[in-house]
Design an enzyme around this catalytic site. Structure first.
Site, PDB file in Angstrom:
ATOM      1  N   ASP A   4     -19.827 -27.218 -24.442  1.00 59.43           N
ATOM      2  CA  ASP A   4     -19.266 -26.593 -25.638  1.00 59.43           C
ATOM      3  C   ASP A   4     -19.373 -27.658 -26.732  1.00 59.43           C
ATOM      4  O   ASP A   4     -18.769 -28.719 -26.623  1.00 59.43           O
ATOM      5  CB  ASP A   4     -17.809 -26.241 -25.312  1.00 59.43           C
ATOM      6  CG  ASP A   4     -16.997 -25.863 -26.532  1.00 59.43           C
ATOM      7  OD1 ASP A   4     -17.432 -26.162 -27.656  1.00 59.43           O
ATOM      8  OD2 ASP A   4     -15.926 -25.271 -26.357  1.00 59.43           O
ATOM      9  N   LYS A  30      -5.026 -23.910 -20.298  1.00 60.71           N
ATOM     10  CA  LYS A  30      -4.758 -25.360 -20.263  1.00 60.71           C
ATOM     11  C   LYS A  30      -3.610 -25.738 -19.323  1.00 60.71           C
ATOM     12  O   LYS A  30      -2.548 -26.207 -19.772  1.00 60.71           O
ATOM     13  CB  LYS A  30      -4.495 -25.867 -21.684  1.00 60.71           C
ATOM     14  CG  LYS A  30      -5.684 -25.616 -22.588  1.00 60.71           C
ATOM     15  CD  LYS A  30      -5.615 -26.327 -23.902  1.00 60.71           C
ATOM     16  CE  LYS A  30      -6.893 -26.059 -24.682  1.00 60.71           C
ATOM     17  NZ  LYS A  30      -6.770 -25.790 -26.054  1.00 60.71           N
TER      18      LYS A  30
END
Ligand code: GTP
Length: 324
Positions: free
Chosen positions: A211, A154
């Site tokens: 996802d 991230k």
């Protein structure tokens, strides 16, 4: 050949749906999420190992009642062991090169191509990679000549070293077990950095990838599959209905309403007169009353929206006060 599906997570982001249904069994166009993955496995996969923990009894029951054409072995973790620990926990079942997939991914990746790529590269592992415009919410993968060079978890906006993210689909040699070890272990954080030295390769693919971990992405997966030709129209009763776009209507009762695009209505669900429903799912027996506006909603089995409601972006389940 064996394939491992990681299916033991608690699916907290899909609550309250996942209080009564484990995420792998949440229906996507009328078929459990995990079955979309099993169906996409290459023919040579004769055994599917499912690493389970949360609500394992429901999964056991499903596979007892449904033949998926391959041997299915469920291996339980008394406590969730994380994505790496889950792999180590099933090591006795994995004696050769194996595919490994997160249990909540819907993608167009050709797993046979991926397997061929892995064999051609000859590393200890291969990752499927998906390109995104803004990777800062994901695990970013640096790649040099198909070989993974580094990982960034991230990264802050503007600092990502590539626009490729880990797609949650892997191919491994059994020697990866030597790098894991007992206990709670994260594959992404603790194991991948060790596999880098042994040869970890990245395989890009195009098409689609979702996802399904959040309500928004679960609905996005539904829309992607519909737009890729998995739409179906077999409503039990359809009267005065304005349909738009692609939808999956199966055994549902629709009268004098507007439906679509991207609506899935499963058996015994109903949409009543004067209502408009867009980008939503009605699981079995769910009901939308008269004169409702419903956008981006997930109605669990038997959930009801009373007459006259406007509802957007909610997960609704039966037995709760279904309206905000
Ligand atoms: P959230 O609670 O909403 O984050 O969902 P999750 O628990 O499913 O976690 P996440 O989406 O990060 O998991 C990705 C995949 O790995 C899913 O298919 C999970 O079922 C699986 N997974 C995550 N943790 C474990 C674990 O501890 N054991 C096993 N066997 N699978 C896991």
């Amino acid at each position: 050949m064996k394939a491992l599906i990681l299916a033991g997570g608690m699916g907290t982001r899909l609550r309250p749906l996942t209080y009564s249904t484990p995420k792998p069994l949440v229906p996507l166009l009328g078929r459990p999420l995990v079955m979309h993955i099993i169906d996409s496995l290459p023919k040579q996969v004769d055994t599917v190992v499912l690493a389970v923990s949360y609500m394992k009894d429901a999964l056991e029951e499903y596979f007892r009642r449904n033949d998926c054409g391959r041997k299915v072995v469920l291996v339980n973790e008394t406590e969730p062991l994380g994505t790496g620990g889950a792999i180590w926990n099933v090591r006795q079942y994995l004696d050769g090169t194996f595919l490994c997939c997160n249990g909540d991914i819907v993608s167009s990746l050709d797993l046979q191509d991926f397997l061929d790529f892995h064999r051609a590269k000859g590393g200890m592992g291969s990752l499927a990679l998906w390109q995104v415009p803004n990777p800062s919410a994901f695990g970013v993968v640096g790649l040099r000549n198909d070989r993974v060079s580094d990982f960034q978890e991230k990264p802050a906006p503007g600092t990502a070293r590539s626009d490729l993210i880990n797609a949650g689909i892997y191919c491994f040699e059994p020697e990866i077990m030597d790098l894991i070890g007992e206990g709670v272990v994260s594959l992404e954080r603790s194991v991948f950095p060790l596999v880098l030295e042994k040869g970890l390769y990245g395989h890009r693919f195009s098409g689609y990838w979702v996802d399904c971990g959040t309500p928004e992405s679960y609905l996005r997966a539904q829309a992607v599959l519909l737009d890729n030709g998995q739409d179906k129209e077999h409503p039990a009763v359809i009267e005065g209905v304005k349909l738009s776009g692609r939808n999956h209507l199966d055994g549902s009762i629709l009268s004098y309403c507007q439906v679509g695009p991207h609506v899935c209505a499963l058996p015994r669900s109903r949409i009543m007169g004067g209502s408009s429903v867009v980008n939503s799912i009605l699981m079995e027996g769910a009901v939308i009353g008269r004169n409702c506006q419903v956008h981006d909603c997930i109605l669990g089995p038997g959930a009801t929206i009373p007459d006259g409601q406007t509802v957007q972006g909610k997960i609704l389940v039966a037995g709760e006060n279904e309206c905000p």
